[in-house]
Every structure is written in structure tokens, then in C-alpha cells.
Enzyme design. Structure first.
Site, PDB file in Angstrom:
ATOM      1  N   PRO A  23       0.822  -1.220   0.000  1.00 12.42           N
ATOM      2  CA  PRO A  23       0.000   0.000   0.000  1.00 12.42           C
ATOM      3  C   PRO A  23       0.853   1.266   0.000  1.00 12.42           C
ATOM      4  CG  PRO A  23      -0.808  -1.581   1.611  1.00 12.42           C
ATOM      5  CD  PRO A  23       0.519  -2.097   1.141  1.00 12.42           C
ATOM      6  N   CYS A  25       0.094   5.479   0.148  1.00 11.56           N
ATOM      7  CA  CYS A  25      -0.867   6.587   0.224  1.00 11.56           C
ATOM      8  C   CYS A  25      -0.669   7.539  -0.954  1.00 11.56           C
ATOM      9  CB  CYS A  25      -0.697   7.342   1.536  1.00 11.56           C
ATOM     10  SG  CYS A  25      -1.233   6.399   2.979  1.00 11.56           S
ATOM     11  N   ALA A  57      -3.696   2.852   2.376  1.00 12.16           N
ATOM     12  CA  ALA A  57      -4.441   2.925   3.625  1.00 12.16           C
ATOM     13  C   ALA A  57      -5.780   3.603   3.366  1.00 12.16           C
ATOM     14  CB  ALA A  57      -3.650   3.711   4.666  1.00 12.16           C
ATOM     15  N   GLN A 100      -6.279  -2.075   2.055  1.00 11.89           N
ATOM     16  CA  GLN A 100      -5.767  -1.952   3.410  1.00 11.89           C
ATOM     17  C   GLN A 100      -6.696  -1.040   4.209  1.00 11.89           C
ATOM     18  OE1 GLN A 100      -2.352   0.619   4.611  1.00 11.89           O
ATOM     19  NE2 GLN A 100      -1.308  -1.321   5.013  1.00 11.89           N
ATOM     20  N   TYR A 183       0.022   3.985  13.486  1.00  9.17           N
ATOM     21  CA  TYR A 183      -1.398   4.322  13.410  1.00  9.17           C
ATOM     22  C   TYR A 183      -2.167   3.635  14.543  1.00  9.17           C
ATOM     23  CZ  TYR A 183       0.208   6.352   9.069  1.00  9.17           C
ATOM     24  OH  TYR A 183       0.904   7.104   8.158  1.00  9.17           O
ATOM     25  N   ARG A 231      -0.990  -6.072   8.679  1.00 12.07           N
ATOM     26  CA  ARG A 231       0.338  -5.472   8.537  1.00 12.07           C
ATOM     27  C   ARG A 231       0.766  -4.925   9.892  1.00 12.07           C
ATOM     28  NH1 ARG A 231       2.771  -0.997   4.177  1.00 12.07           N
ATOM     29  NH2 ARG A 231       4.667  -2.200   3.839  1.00 12.07           N
ATOM     30  N   LEU A 302      13.102  -1.610   1.189  1.00 11.77           N
ATOM     31  CA  LEU A 302      14.286  -1.506   0.340  1.00 11.77           C
ATOM     32  C   LEU A 302      14.677  -2.843  -0.280  1.00 11.77           C
ATOM     33  CD1 LEU A 302      16.684   1.092   2.013  1.00 11.77           C
ATOM     34  CD2 LEU A 302      15.287   1.342  -0.038  1.00 11.77           C
ATOM     35  N   ARG A 325       7.942   1.933  -3.326  1.00 13.57           N
ATOM     36  CA  ARG A 325       8.591   3.007  -4.093  1.00 13.57           C
ATOM     37  C   ARG A 325       9.325   2.461  -5.313  1.00 13.57           C
ATOM     38  NH1 ARG A 325      10.760   5.149   1.458  1.00 13.57           N
ATOM     39  NH2 ARG A 325       8.924   6.226   2.223  1.00 13.57           N
TER      40      ARG A 325
END
Length: 369
Positions: A23, A25, A57, A100, A183, A231, A302, A325
């Protein structure tokens, strides 16, 4: 044979390969409603060749959004807007898609990242009162969150269940419960943010109570053919906080309640965190948890090179890898990985099956055809 491109079952959901788009955002919704941007973004991700795409999310309540521009799934309007996007994406892709479900807790009511990302006070435009297990702000000087009472906790559990029912109506194949990155559900897990003295605070058993309730409520709200997983942040990277040992205990408790997968990230709860960011820096935590449970584990953080991803899966350190990413940078990362590893991959809309030598040719910029 490439292990990265071998099938994997997450409970009732079968994946054609072990690459999961994690996920991300997008901060591009209006009043929680998906926009044209989501059609473009998700459409591109759904053509990537990954085994699974998990949406960003998605807030179960308006006050659970990270920012005013976050995606939501709490009413008919948000459901209809997301349904329109999904219908468009699915016309051109058969990739399994998950959502998610999330509540940001004390990290809600912020500006978008490119607007600074700072907390917005309840009395300011685009701000609202944030909620948390205890009245402790994420950063000193930020608005103080309101500690949830038992009725408020019950409302959060009910909201997750209701959003799960909406997810089923939208045809999602998988639901991921967001209990990571500082969160709300993570806030209840960590003793750094949870200083309650009732049945939701203190002992590890009590701090896990809300997340376990949410998992049970979501599973009760959806049919058995929907994969449901969690998660987590495996560690807060702060002394005295949530850590891998507690994550293992949580993984076992979730597994006992029928959890279908565990997506292992880290951090995000406390600004004092000291994270040694190196390639695959979160994989050791995923590996330690995987060694103690039977639930499939997704490692993320990564993981950028095909041989690196292949080794993680082939060595049994995780069952799948999450990429975020890296796939924004290279939206055809799975295709390129298949070519590098001598694997094949299927792609829609024609469900073309591309062999390694064909994939190399397809992405050869020197070709004139």
C-alpha cells in the site's frame, strides 16, 4: 526455477507469483472518495505483472484519515467512488486486488506531505479532533489526542467490520488490517503510546486486545473466500517499545484466530526511532517471525533488485516480498525481474504469457519495431 515466480496461497487466495505491491498513500481523494488519479495509478500498477496489488491505507472513519486528502471506505459515497475506479481497472487486468483498512489515530488530521505534513489542529480548516489509546501526542506541541473510551473502541471495531463488508461488495480479493507505522492499532500495541490502565492497556495480552478484536470482527463480516491479514511494525526501533519478541507473540495470537498472512514492516510510532536503513533492513524481523509461525509472511523495505528478492524467498526468509517506491520508479519491475531470473509472467488484458527472451526484447529500447 525461480521461487519468486512460484505460486503462493494467502489463505483462500492463490497468487501466481510472490511479488506484492504494498500500500502507498496517494493523498488524492476528496472527502474520502477515489478520484481519476486512482484510476490512472491503480491501472498502471495492475499492469505491472505483480501477484497482488494492495490499495493504500483506506480509512474506516472520516477521523481515521491521515490527511483530509486520504482515501476512505465508510459510507455509500466513498464506496461508489471506489467502485467506479475498480470497475475501470478490472476491465483491463485480472490481477488480484486487496484493500488496506486503516485508522490513523493520533497521526490523523495532518497536511499532505507536499504541504509539509504537519498536524492540523481541530479548530483549523481541514483539521479535526484526533483519537488515541492515551492522551499523548505524536510530537510535543501537537494537538493532544482524545483517549478513546470503551464505547469509542467498540465504534472503531464496528467501523472496521462495516468497511470490510463494503470491501466484499466491491469485489476485493483480500483485506489487510493496518496495524503498523504508528497508526491507531499500532498505538494500542506499543507501551510507548498506550498507557491505559483498563483491559486495553498494561500487559501484552491487553495491548493486543483491540487488534485481535478487529481481526475477529472483520473475519466474521466477510465470507470465507476473502483473504484477511494484518500489517504490523515488527519494532518501534525505540528502547522499551514494541519489538520483535512481542511481534512473534502477536503473530501466534493472530494465527490462532485464522489470520491468513502477516505483512512485516517497522517503525513509525515514535520520533525517537533510530532505523538502520540498508537494503532489506526489515527482512531479519520478518525472518524471525516467520520461524515461529505457520502464517505466510510478506517482507518489505528496500527490496529493489530481482536477485535480492529471489534470495529472500528462496532462502525461506519470507514467503513473499512487498515492493512500493521501487515499483513507482519502475512500474514494470516484475516483468524486468522475470527476465533477469529466467521466469515467465502473465499480463492482461490479453493475458499474454511472455517468456524471458521475449521480455528482454520487449523492453529493449534499441529496437526499432
Amino acid at each position: 526455477m525461480s521461487q519468486l515466480f512460484s505460486p503462493l496461497a494467502l489463505g483462500p487466495l492463490s497468487l501466481s507469483n510472490r511479488i506484492v505491491i504494498a500500500p502507498m498513500c496517494q493523498y488524492s481523494a476528496q472527502d474520502g472518495q477515489a478520484s481519476d488519479w486512482h484510476t490512472i495509478h491503480l491501472g498502471q500498477m495492475a499492469q505491472s505483472g505483480a501477484g497482488l496489488l494492495i490499495l493504500e491505507a483506506t480509512a474506516v472513519l472520516p477521523e481515521g484519515r491521515i490527511s483530509w486528502a486520504d482515501l476512505g471506505l465508510w459510507d455509500d459515497a466513498t464506496e461508489a467512488a471506489l467502485g467506479k475506479v475498480l470497475a475501470s481497472v478490472r476491465r483491463w487486468s485480472n490481477m488480484p486486488i486487496g484493500v488496506q483498512l486503516a485508522h490513523a489515530g493520533r497521526k490523523a488530521s495532518t497536511a499532505r506531505p507536499w504541504d509539509g505534513g504537519k498536524a492540523i489542529a481541530p479548530d483549523q480548516e481541514q483539521g479535526w479532533q484526533v483519537l488515541a489509546p492515551s492522551a499523548l501526542p505524536y510530537l510535543a506541541g501537537e494537538p493532544t489526542p482524545q483517549a478513546l473510551d470503551v464505547a469509542g473502541i467498540d465504534a472503531v471495531v464496528a467501523a472496521f467490520a462495516e468497511s470490510a463488508r463494503r470491501s466484499v461488495r466491491l469485489g476485493f480479493d483480500l483485506i489487510e488490517i493496518h496495524a503498523a507505522h504508528g497508526y491507531l492499532l499500532h498505538q494500542f500495541l506499543s507501551p510507548l503510546s498506550n498507557q491505559r490502565t483498563d483491559e486495553y492497556g498494561g500487559s501484552l495480552h491487553n495491548r493486543m486486545r483491540l487488534l485481535l478484536r478487529v481481526l475477529e470482527a472483520v473475519k466474521a463480516a466477510v465470507p470465507s473466500n476473502i483473504a484477511v491479514g494484518v500489517r504490523i511494525s515488527a519494532t518501534d526501533w525505540v528502547e522499551g517499545g514494541w519489538d520483535v519478541a512481542q511481534s512473534i507473540a502477536l503473530g501466534k495470537a493472530l494465527e490462532a484466530r485464522g489470520n491468513h498472512f502477516l505483512h512485516v514492516s517497522s517503525g513509525g510510532l515514535d520520533p525517537r526511532q533510530q532505523i538502520p536503513v540498508t537494503p532489506g533492513y526489515q527482512v531479519p524481523a520478518a525472518e524471525a517471525i516467520k520461524a515461529q509461525i505457520s502464517t505466510p509472511v510478506i517482507a518489505v523495505g528496500l527490496i529493489t533488485e530481482p536477485t535480492q528478492a529471489e534470495a529472500i524467498v528462496a532462502e525461506g526468509r519470507a514467503d513473499a516480498i512487498g515492493i512500493a517506491r521501487g515499483i513507482l520508479y519502475d512500474p514494470r519491475w516484475p516483468w524486468h525481474a522475470a527476465a533477469a531470473l529466467g521466469a515467465h509472467i502473465s499480463a492482461s488484458p490479453q493475458y499474454l504469457r511472455c517468456e524471458p527472451h521475449e521480455a528482454r526484447g520487449l523492453f529493449d529500447v534499441s529496437r526499432s519495431d
